[in-house]
Design an enzyme around this catalytic site. Structure first.
Site, mmCIF file in Angstrom:
data_model
loop_
_atom_site.group_PDB
_atom_site.id
_atom_site.type_symbol
_atom_site.label_atom_id
_atom_site.label_comp_id
_atom_site.label_asym_id
_atom_site.label_seq_id
_atom_site.Cartn_x
_atom_site.Cartn_y
_atom_site.Cartn_z
ATOM 1 N N HIS A 1 0.882 -1.049 0.035
ATOM 2 C CA HIS A 1 -0.042 0.013 0.170
ATOM 3 C C HIS A 1 0.996 1.255 0.053
ATOM 4 O O HIS A 1 1.681 1.206 0.991
ATOM 5 C CB HIS A 1 -0.942 -0.168 1.183
ATOM 6 C CG HIS A 1 -1.780 -1.154 1.097
ATOM 7 N ND1 HIS A 1 -2.981 -1.221 0.742
ATOM 8 C CD2 HIS A 1 -1.706 -2.690 1.582
ATOM 9 C CE1 HIS A 1 -3.648 -2.564 0.929
ATOM 10 N NE2 HIS A 1 -2.696 -3.201 1.420
ATOM 11 N N HIS B 1 -8.544 -7.855 -1.445
ATOM 12 C CA HIS B 1 -8.194 -8.477 -0.163
ATOM 13 C C HIS B 1 -9.361 -9.345 0.306
ATOM 14 O O HIS B 1 -10.487 -8.857 0.493
ATOM 15 C CB HIS B 1 -8.143 -7.194 1.193
ATOM 16 C CG HIS B 1 -6.703 -6.370 1.052
ATOM 17 N ND1 HIS B 1 -6.394 -5.626 -0.329
ATOM 18 C CD2 HIS B 1 -5.743 -6.100 1.701
ATOM 19 C CE1 HIS B 1 -5.149 -5.338 -0.086
ATOM 20 N NE2 HIS B 1 -4.802 -5.884 1.158
ATOM 21 N N ASP C 1 3.209 -5.317 2.217
ATOM 22 C CA ASP C 1 1.877 -4.733 2.705
ATOM 23 C C ASP C 1 2.155 -3.223 3.400
ATOM 24 O O ASP C 1 1.849 -2.656 2.332
ATOM 25 C CB ASP C 1 1.360 -5.758 3.881
ATOM 26 C CG ASP C 1 -0.346 -5.930 3.808
ATOM 27 O OD1 ASP C 1 -0.939 -5.412 3.127
ATOM 28 O OD2 ASP C 1 -0.799 -6.432 4.946
ATOM 29 N N GLU D 1 -7.779 -12.537 4.938
ATOM 30 C CA GLU D 1 -7.045 -12.426 5.994
ATOM 31 C C GLU D 1 -7.526 -12.420 7.362
ATOM 32 O O GLU D 1 -7.253 -13.377 8.433
ATOM 33 C CB GLU D 1 -6.358 -10.935 5.775
ATOM 34 C CG GLU D 1 -5.344 -10.364 6.853
ATOM 35 C CD GLU D 1 -4.990 -8.974 6.667
ATOM 36 O OE1 GLU D 1 -5.618 -8.108 6.011
ATOM 37 O OE2 GLU D 1 -3.993 -8.643 7.042
HETATM 38 N N1 HPA Z 1 -4.935 -4.106 4.798
HETATM 39 C C1 HPA Z 1 -6.038 -3.715 4.327
HETATM 40 N N2 HPA Z 1 -6.243 -2.537 4.047
HETATM 41 C C2 HPA Z 1 -5.282 -1.556 3.994
HETATM 42 C C3 HPA Z 1 -3.942 -2.156 4.453
HETATM 43 C C4 HPA Z 1 -3.856 -3.343 4.802
HETATM 44 O O1 HPA Z 1 -2.625 -3.954 5.108
HETATM 45 N N3 HPA Z 1 -3.183 -1.150 4.235
HETATM 46 C C5 HPA Z 1 -3.699 0.034 3.936
HETATM 47 N N4 HPA Z 1 -4.921 -0.400 3.653
HETATM 48 ZN ZN ZN Z 2 -2.982 -5.221 2.097
#
Ligand code: HPA
Ligand code: ZN
Length: 335
Positions: free
Chosen positions: A10, A187, A267, A190
């Site tokens: 990110h 995403h 990340d 997780e």
């Molecule tokens: N995960 C989900 N959303 C996000 C992240 C992350 O690591 N970093 C910035 N937005």
């Molecule tokens: Zn992420």
């Protein structure tokens, strides 16, 4: 040194406290209260608190020059450790919150990419990201803007933020992005388990960011392998945030052994004490992966990259080719 490539990072989350401090001073803004711990690192106690701290840090990033500097400094650091390609997940909502237009936002990032290529030989592209906890309408707006303003470096659409907001709600946003020719990733897997991953797989995606909790369902793992879905995994992020208690508990080796395509990402590197090269070292140290295994991870990233085919071919040649750090010594000796 192994050539590395990264599909899951990110952009605002790459700026360390020192750079956020420099940018804040330049912009004449105070550092937000509560952003840093006493030891000078970013302060957060869990994932949702992390997202808040991320938003605080992003709030001092105000100008195209700020985005240029963050992009350039991150790419230079990755190149130094053997990085040849990065896809940067960038959030127009964070830029809009400080009054920066999409065109200034894109121009700043593109300048950082161009200067990093010139100085360090690394390539990068941009994924435009919606933030699920900003709401369905906000994410559709981001997708529409990305669809209406093509930019040669914007190659994909992503969805980040609080994973408890279910992926199916964003089907329209993904349809807008996909119809405009953007490749898509999301995403999932997780903080939520296999059901959420299955829902995410109904979106027009070829990759998942994280996806690691697929391990809870062997049928789903087989489906990921059969559909050639690539998981952009971030082991250090997972362990620091407590998704898994330790590297020994991380399912990455099992996913890979089951034939799932996997890549490595940092990340939000300074938040988690991660670097891209460090993720490769984690796999060497904790999973026993050798140079050949690690090179396959880089090849998997380049094969799953959203870049154009000529760039993919050039990157594959570099990934298979000589050690990137060894290139200067292949020049004929001066005397
Ligand atoms: N995960 C989900 N959303 C996000 C992240 C992350 O690591 N970093 C910035 N937005
Ligand atoms: Zn992420």
């Amino acid at each position: 040194m192994i050539a590395t490539a990264e599909l899951h990072v990110h952009l605002e989350g790459t700026a360390p406290p020192e750079l956020i401090g420099r940018i804040a001073r330049r912009n004449g803004v105070e550092l937000p209260a509560g952003m840093l711990a006493a030891d000078g690192r970013f302060h957060y106690t869990n994932f949702l608190h992390f997202l808040d701290t991320y938003d605080l840090a992003a709030s001092v990033i105000r100008t195209a020059e700020d985005y240029r500097d963050i992009t350039y400094e991150y790419l230079a650091s990755v190149a130094e450790d053997g990085g040849i390609y990065v896809e940067l997940t960038a959030s127009p909502d964070h830029a809009a919150l400080v009054g920066l237009s999409d065109s200034e936002h894109y121009a700043g990032i593109a300048a950082g990419i161009d200067e990093a290529r010139r100085d360090h030989g690394i390539e990068a592209r941009i994924l435009i990201s919606g933030v699920r906890n900003f709401g369905v309408e906000a994410v559709e707006r981001v997708a529409r803007h990305a669809a209406q303003r093509p930019h040669p470096y914007v190659v994909g659409f992503a969805l980040a933020g609080d994973e408890r907001v279910a992926p199916g709600q964003f089907a329209q946003a993904f349809a807008i992005a996909a119809d405009a020719g953007l490749c898509c990733t999301v995403h999932a897997g997780e903080w939520q388990g296999p059901d959420s991953i299955r829902e995410a797989l109904r979106l027009p995606v070829t990759r998942l960011d994280h996806g690691v909790r697929a391990i809870e369902d062997p049928t789903l793992v087989r489906e990921l392998a059969e559909r050639h879905i690539t998981l952009n995994t971030c082991p250090t992020s997972n362990v620091v945030l407590g998704v898994f208690p330790s590297f020994a508990d991380h399912p990455l080796p099992h996913l890979r052994a089951a034939g799932v395509r996997v890549t490595l990402g940092s990340d939000d590197p300074p938040y988690f004490g991660a670097t891209l090269a460090g993720e490769y070292e984690v796999c060497r140290e904790h999973f026993g992966w050798d140079d050949q295994h690690l090179r396959e991870v880089t090849v998997a990233a380049i094969e799953a990259a959203f870049c154009d085919e000529p760039l993919r071919a050039a990157l594959l040649a570099r990934a298979h080719g000589p050690d990137p750090a060894a290139r200067p010594s292949q020049e004929p000796a001066a005397n």
